[in-house]
Scaffold this motif. Structure first.
Motif, PDB file in Angstrom:
ATOM      1  N   PHE A  42       0.871  -1.176   0.000  1.00  0.00           N
ATOM      2  CA  PHE A  42       0.000   0.000   0.000  1.00  0.00           C
ATOM      3  C   PHE A  42       0.904   1.221   0.000  1.00  0.00           C
ATOM      4  O   PHE A  42       1.667   1.414   0.934  1.00  0.00           O
ATOM      5  CB  PHE A  42      -0.833   0.054   1.288  1.00  0.00           C
ATOM      6  CG  PHE A  42      -2.003  -0.872   1.293  1.00  0.00           C
ATOM      7  CD1 PHE A  42      -1.824  -2.218   1.524  1.00  0.00           C
ATOM      8  CD2 PHE A  42      -3.286  -0.383   1.099  1.00  0.00           C
ATOM      9  CE1 PHE A  42      -2.914  -3.079   1.546  1.00  0.00           C
ATOM     10  CE2 PHE A  42      -4.380  -1.239   1.121  1.00  0.00           C
ATOM     11  CZ  PHE A  42      -4.191  -2.588   1.344  1.00  0.00           C
ATOM     12  N   TYR A  47      -3.112   3.993   1.139  1.00  0.00           N
ATOM     13  CA  TYR A  47      -3.333   3.758   2.561  1.00  0.00           C
ATOM     14  C   TYR A  47      -4.195   4.877   3.159  1.00  0.00           C
ATOM     15  O   TYR A  47      -4.999   4.636   4.061  1.00  0.00           O
ATOM     16  CB  TYR A  47      -1.999   3.627   3.308  1.00  0.00           C
ATOM     17  CG  TYR A  47      -2.164   2.920   4.626  1.00  0.00           C
ATOM     18  CD1 TYR A  47      -2.321   1.530   4.673  1.00  0.00           C
ATOM     19  CD2 TYR A  47      -2.233   3.635   5.817  1.00  0.00           C
ATOM     20  CE1 TYR A  47      -2.522   0.878   5.867  1.00  0.00           C
ATOM     21  CE2 TYR A  47      -2.425   2.982   7.023  1.00  0.00           C
ATOM     22  CZ  TYR A  47      -2.577   1.611   7.046  1.00  0.00           C
ATOM     23  OH  TYR A  47      -2.787   0.964   8.233  1.00  0.00           O
ATOM     24  N   TRP A  50      -7.730   4.014   2.744  1.00  0.00           N
ATOM     25  CA  TRP A  50      -8.100   2.989   3.736  1.00  0.00           C
ATOM     26  C   TRP A  50      -8.272   3.616   5.121  1.00  0.00           C
ATOM     27  O   TRP A  50      -9.186   3.277   5.861  1.00  0.00           O
ATOM     28  CB  TRP A  50      -7.053   1.868   3.755  1.00  0.00           C
ATOM     29  CG  TRP A  50      -7.344   0.771   4.746  1.00  0.00           C
ATOM     30  CD1 TRP A  50      -6.527   0.340   5.756  1.00  0.00           C
ATOM     31  CD2 TRP A  50      -8.528  -0.056   4.813  1.00  0.00           C
ATOM     32  NE1 TRP A  50      -7.121  -0.688   6.442  1.00  0.00           N
ATOM     33  CE2 TRP A  50      -8.347  -0.954   5.888  1.00  0.00           C
ATOM     34  CE3 TRP A  50      -9.707  -0.107   4.075  1.00  0.00           C
ATOM     35  CZ2 TRP A  50      -9.305  -1.901   6.248  1.00  0.00           C
ATOM     36  CZ3 TRP A  50     -10.673  -1.047   4.444  1.00  0.00           C
ATOM     37  CH2 TRP A  50     -10.462  -1.931   5.515  1.00  0.00           C
ATOM     38  N   GLN A  54     -11.479   3.396   7.468  1.00  0.00           N
ATOM     39  CA  GLN A  54     -11.375   2.952   8.870  1.00  0.00           C
ATOM     40  C   GLN A  54     -12.050   3.938   9.824  1.00  0.00           C
ATOM     41  O   GLN A  54     -12.773   3.536  10.725  1.00  0.00           O
ATOM     42  CB  GLN A  54      -9.907   2.823   9.273  1.00  0.00           C
ATOM     43  CG  GLN A  54      -9.238   1.573   8.744  1.00  0.00           C
ATOM     44  CD  GLN A  54      -7.808   1.453   9.255  1.00  0.00           C
ATOM     45  OE1 GLN A  54      -7.005   2.362   9.097  1.00  0.00           O
ATOM     46  NE2 GLN A  54      -7.494   0.338   9.878  1.00  0.00           N
ATOM     47  N   TRP A 140      -9.095  -4.664  14.023  1.00  0.00           N
ATOM     48  CA  TRP A 140      -8.529  -4.197  12.754  1.00  0.00           C
ATOM     49  C   TRP A 140      -7.240  -4.958  12.575  1.00  0.00           C
ATOM     50  O   TRP A 140      -6.360  -4.881  13.438  1.00  0.00           O
ATOM     51  CB  TRP A 140      -8.265  -2.697  12.807  1.00  0.00           C
ATOM     52  CG  TRP A 140      -9.516  -1.877  12.809  1.00  0.00           C
ATOM     53  CD1 TRP A 140     -10.150  -1.368  13.908  1.00  0.00           C
ATOM     54  CD2 TRP A 140     -10.287  -1.480  11.672  1.00  0.00           C
ATOM     55  NE1 TRP A 140     -11.272  -0.666  13.517  1.00  0.00           N
ATOM     56  CE2 TRP A 140     -11.375  -0.726  12.149  1.00  0.00           C
ATOM     57  CE3 TRP A 140     -10.171  -1.695  10.293  1.00  0.00           C
ATOM     58  CZ2 TRP A 140     -12.348  -0.176  11.305  1.00  0.00           C
ATOM     59  CZ3 TRP A 140     -11.122  -1.145   9.450  1.00  0.00           C
ATOM     60  CH2 TRP A 140     -12.198  -0.391   9.959  1.00  0.00           C
ATOM     61  N   ASN A 142      -4.577  -7.677   9.760  1.00  0.00           N
ATOM     62  CA  ASN A 142      -4.268  -8.295   8.476  1.00  0.00           C
ATOM     63  C   ASN A 142      -4.696  -9.754   8.549  1.00  0.00           C
ATOM     64  O   ASN A 142      -4.739 -10.342   9.630  1.00  0.00           O
ATOM     65  CB  ASN A 142      -2.774  -8.187   8.173  1.00  0.00           C
ATOM     66  CG  ASN A 142      -1.921  -8.778   9.271  1.00  0.00           C
ATOM     67  OD1 ASN A 142      -2.410  -9.069  10.365  1.00  0.00           O
ATOM     68  ND2 ASN A 142      -0.651  -8.973   9.004  1.00  0.00           N
ATOM     69  N   PHE A 153      -5.438  -5.185  -4.765  1.00  0.00           N
ATOM     70  CA  PHE A 153      -6.587  -4.960  -3.878  1.00  0.00           C
ATOM     71  C   PHE A 153      -7.599  -6.111  -3.861  1.00  0.00           C
ATOM     72  O   PHE A 153      -8.152  -6.413  -2.826  1.00  0.00           O
ATOM     73  CB  PHE A 153      -7.337  -3.658  -4.202  1.00  0.00           C
ATOM     74  CG  PHE A 153      -6.559  -2.424  -3.850  1.00  0.00           C
ATOM     75  CD1 PHE A 153      -6.356  -2.073  -2.524  1.00  0.00           C
ATOM     76  CD2 PHE A 153      -5.991  -1.625  -4.833  1.00  0.00           C
ATOM     77  CE1 PHE A 153      -5.620  -0.952  -2.185  1.00  0.00           C
ATOM     78  CE2 PHE A 153      -5.255  -0.500  -4.509  1.00  0.00           C
ATOM     79  CZ  PHE A 153      -5.067  -0.156  -3.183  1.00  0.00           C
ATOM     80  N   PHE A 159      -4.183  -9.350   3.224  1.00  0.00           N
ATOM     81  CA  PHE A 159      -4.957  -8.114   3.054  1.00  0.00           C
ATOM     82  C   PHE A 159      -5.384  -7.580   4.411  1.00  0.00           C
ATOM     83  O   PHE A 159      -5.187  -8.225   5.436  1.00  0.00           O
ATOM     84  CB  PHE A 159      -6.136  -8.314   2.090  1.00  0.00           C
ATOM     85  CG  PHE A 159      -7.136  -9.369   2.483  1.00  0.00           C
ATOM     86  CD1 PHE A 159      -8.209  -9.066   3.302  1.00  0.00           C
ATOM     87  CD2 PHE A 159      -7.009 -10.684   2.020  1.00  0.00           C
ATOM     88  CE1 PHE A 159      -9.133 -10.038   3.656  1.00  0.00           C
ATOM     89  CE2 PHE A 159      -7.937 -11.661   2.372  1.00  0.00           C
ATOM     90  CZ  PHE A 159      -9.002 -11.342   3.192  1.00  0.00           C
ATOM     91  N   TRP A 161      -8.277  -5.762   7.006  1.00  0.00           N
ATOM     92  CA  TRP A 161      -9.727  -5.719   7.190  1.00  0.00           C
ATOM     93  C   TRP A 161     -10.071  -5.412   8.637  1.00  0.00           C
ATOM     94  O   TRP A 161      -9.186  -5.220   9.477  1.00  0.00           O
ATOM     95  CB  TRP A 161     -10.362  -7.038   6.739  1.00  0.00           C
ATOM     96  CG  TRP A 161     -10.246  -8.219   7.688  1.00  0.00           C
ATOM     97  CD1 TRP A 161      -9.427  -8.328   8.794  1.00  0.00           C
ATOM     98  CD2 TRP A 161     -10.977  -9.440   7.601  1.00  0.00           C
ATOM     99  NE1 TRP A 161      -9.602  -9.553   9.376  1.00  0.00           N
ATOM    100  CE2 TRP A 161     -10.540 -10.255   8.670  1.00  0.00           C
ATOM    101  CE3 TRP A 161     -11.960  -9.917   6.750  1.00  0.00           C
ATOM    102  CZ2 TRP A 161     -11.061 -11.539   8.905  1.00  0.00           C
ATOM    103  CZ3 TRP A 161     -12.471 -11.182   6.973  1.00  0.00           C
ATOM    104  CH2 TRP A 161     -12.022 -11.985   8.039  1.00  0.00           C
ATOM    105  N   SER A 265     -13.075  -5.498   3.960  1.00  0.00           N
ATOM    106  CA  SER A 265     -11.629  -5.487   3.731  1.00  0.00           C
ATOM    107  C   SER A 265     -11.193  -4.418   2.739  1.00  0.00           C
ATOM    108  O   SER A 265     -12.010  -3.679   2.179  1.00  0.00           O
ATOM    109  CB  SER A 265     -11.192  -6.854   3.211  1.00  0.00           C
ATOM    110  OG  SER A 265     -11.543  -6.977   1.847  1.00  0.00           O
ATOM    111  N   THR A 266      -9.881  -4.393   2.489  1.00  0.00           N
ATOM    112  CA  THR A 266      -9.295  -3.446   1.536  1.00  0.00           C
ATOM    113  C   THR A 266      -9.686  -3.765   0.092  1.00  0.00           C
ATOM    114  O   THR A 266      -9.369  -3.006  -0.808  1.00  0.00           O
ATOM    115  CB  THR A 266      -7.759  -3.451   1.665  1.00  0.00           C
ATOM    116  OG1 THR A 266      -7.293  -4.796   1.852  1.00  0.00           O
ATOM    117  CG2 THR A 266      -7.315  -2.622   2.848  1.00  0.00           C
ATOM    118  N   ILE A 269     -11.466  -1.004  -1.785  1.00  0.00           N
ATOM    119  CA  ILE A 269     -10.772   0.044  -2.548  1.00  0.00           C
ATOM    120  C   ILE A 269     -10.693  -0.350  -4.027  1.00  0.00           C
ATOM    121  O   ILE A 269     -10.765   0.502  -4.911  1.00  0.00           O
ATOM    122  CB  ILE A 269      -9.383   0.329  -1.937  1.00  0.00           C
ATOM    123  CG1 ILE A 269      -9.568   0.862  -0.513  1.00  0.00           C
ATOM    124  CG2 ILE A 269      -8.593   1.326  -2.788  1.00  0.00           C
ATOM    125  CD1 ILE A 269      -8.293   1.024   0.271  1.00  0.00           C
TER     126      ILE A 269
END
Ligand SMILES: [Zn+2]
Length: 480
Positions: A42, A47, A50, A54, A140, A142, A153, A159, A161, A265-266, A269
């Motif tokens: 990222f 980021y 993200w 968040q 939060w 990985n 992504f 990843f 999340w 999750s990411t 994006i």
């Protein structure tokens, strides 16, 4: 004359969607390929998006009374094996640690693909009585799910999340929590990502391994494929039984609690990039954009430049309620900078040149429509707020329109097959709920069962595949 710095052309979305997707992510600086197969890096701009996601989601989660925690990345392999469907579903994608500190481990450790098992081992210790319920936590983190091929992504071995895990006295209460989590995700996607979608329930074969029922938000990408945006699971009492979570009820009797888990999750994006971008680059909805407004002074000569710089700073201060940046770089031409910020998808550009200074005005350019307008220098904030709101709304309405235009009601299997060979999209069809028909449809058309929309009425119909009686219409699509 200043030498023009050559900018490599972006692949056009309108010409080659899948190559454009990777190209725009790399060129806009969201992410890069990592030296580890299946992984990505990222970059700060990616980021930052993200982090905005968040912030919004964390606020919703805390408002619901759920507290943040952190559990280890290592899970004893035997924990995963306790719930049969769970291990069956995840075993093909597990990364397993067999060595530690130079020695072979007696107990193999799995890098978490999701944390139900390790969290519920602890829940069994923490929950004794109805007074300990509801137990509401989130983390939060990985997660690791082995991938052979990186798709930035959307498909990466590691990843990021959030995963929420809750325990309740009754099924009614746990269902309320599942719906709450799903509604928050829908709100996040619709009001912040500006992406419309369909929320519903997964079929038996598509649900989370170990869950009783899985709910999801399915979005439609510009190539007619579906992307699952999140999941919220009613875990029933499955995991509680396996992990021996019990509590003393209000009546003094021992009881088994009801559980939920939910995650986003990411991958989200990836959806953002696909849905809103165009031939010029990304378009980030204002409510998620790390930079909402970019001020570009049109530098010309030395003395004028200083005035422009001062006025840009002054303007930034006037616009302090927005996320604003000034591009003071002198090594690039103005045209190059315009392209660069368009590529990054910043929703609104402000141009200030000598003419604007003289007239005490600024020029505004929308990223989504390219529309130009003027605003008074000292009182531009209210107009800018209106424009950003209008961009946010416009992006959502475009997405809603696309979803509508590309959702096809099909009643004949031939029509189903033809649509899948053509523009694809969401196909709404009766299905008899037999997994064999679902599997055949997938084999013959690549379309998987995406969900049963929550508002789907009971109807009398015939299964699109076998013709047997069916009572509801499900959504099918080829998925990412
Ligand atoms: Zn059937």
């Amino acid at each position: 004359m200043k030498k023009e710095f050559e900018k490599e052309q972006l692949i056009k979305k309108s010409e080659n969607f899948s190559e454009w997707y990777t190209d725009v992510i790399l060129k806009a600086g969201l992410a890069d390929y990592a030296p580890v197969k299946g992984c990505m890096v990222f970059k700060p701009y990616g980021y930052a998006i993200w982090e905005n996601v968040q912030k919004i989601l964390d606020e919703q989660i805390k408002k619901a009374g759920v507290k943040n925690t952190y559990f280890p990345i290592f899970i004893p392999e035997k924990f995963l094996k306790r719930e049969k469907e769970h291990i069956k579903g995840f075993s093909p994608e597990l990364a397993v640690v067999t060595m530690g500190g130079g020695k072979e481990l007696k107990e193999k450790l799995v890098l978490r693909p999701t944390s139900e098992t390790i969290i519920y081992e602890m829940f069994a210790k923490w929950i004794k009585s109805w007074r300990d319920l509801p137990l509401l936590i989130n983390q939060w983190s990985n997660v690791v799910r082995w991938e052979k091929r990186t798709f930035l992504f959307l498909r990466t071995t590691e990843f990021l999340w959030q995963e929420g895990h809750t325990v309740h006295e009754t099924h009614g209460e746990s269902m309320k929590e599942v719906k709450r989590a799903l509604n928050n995700y829908v709100e996040l996607y619709q009001n912040f990502f500006a992406i419309d979608g369909i929320y519903g329930q997964k079929s038996e074969s598509e649900k989370f391994p170990g869950a009783a029922v899985t709910y999801t938000y399915e979005m439609l990408m510009p190539d007619g494929k579906a992307l699952q945006g999140c999941t919220a699971h009613d875990l029933g009492q499955n995991f509680a039984k396996v992990f021996n979570i019990k509590f003393l009820g209000r009546d003094g009797k021992e009881k088994i609690p009801w559980q939920t888990s939910w995650g986003l999750s990411t991958r989200s994006i990836g959806a953002l990039v696909m849905v809103h971008g165009d031939d010029l680059g990304l378009i980030i909805p204002p409510r998620l954009a790390p930079t909402q407004v970019i001020i570009i002074p049109i530098f010309q000569g030395k003395r004028g430049d200083e005035i422009l710089e001062k006025n840009s700073e002054k303007l930034k201060n006037i616009l302090k309620d927005f996320r604003v940046e000034i591009d003071l770089r002198k090594e690039y031409s103005v045209g190059w900078k315009f392209n660069d910020w368009e590529l990054k998808g910043v929703p609104l550009r402000i141009e200030i040149g000598p003419q604007e200074i003289k007239e005490k005005k600024i020029t505004l350019v929308r990223r989504d429509t390219g529309e130009r307008s003027l605003a008074p220098f000292n009182s531009s904030a209210s107009k800018i707020k209106k424009i950003l709101d209008s961009i946010q709304k416009n992006l959502f309405l475009k997405s809603r329109q696309y979803l509508k235009e590309n959702t096809t009601e099909v009643f004949e299997y031939n029509h189903f097959k033809d649509t899948m060979k053509g523009n694809r999209g969401f196909l709404k069809a009766f299905w008899c709920e037999n997994p064999k028909c679902e599997a055949k449809i997938k084999e013959e058309t690549k379309a998987t069962n995406r969900s049963l929309p929550l508002d789907a009425p009971e109807e009398a119909g015939k299964c699109i595949y076998c013709g047997k009686p069916a009572r509801q219409r499900w959504i099918f699509a080829q998925a990412y």
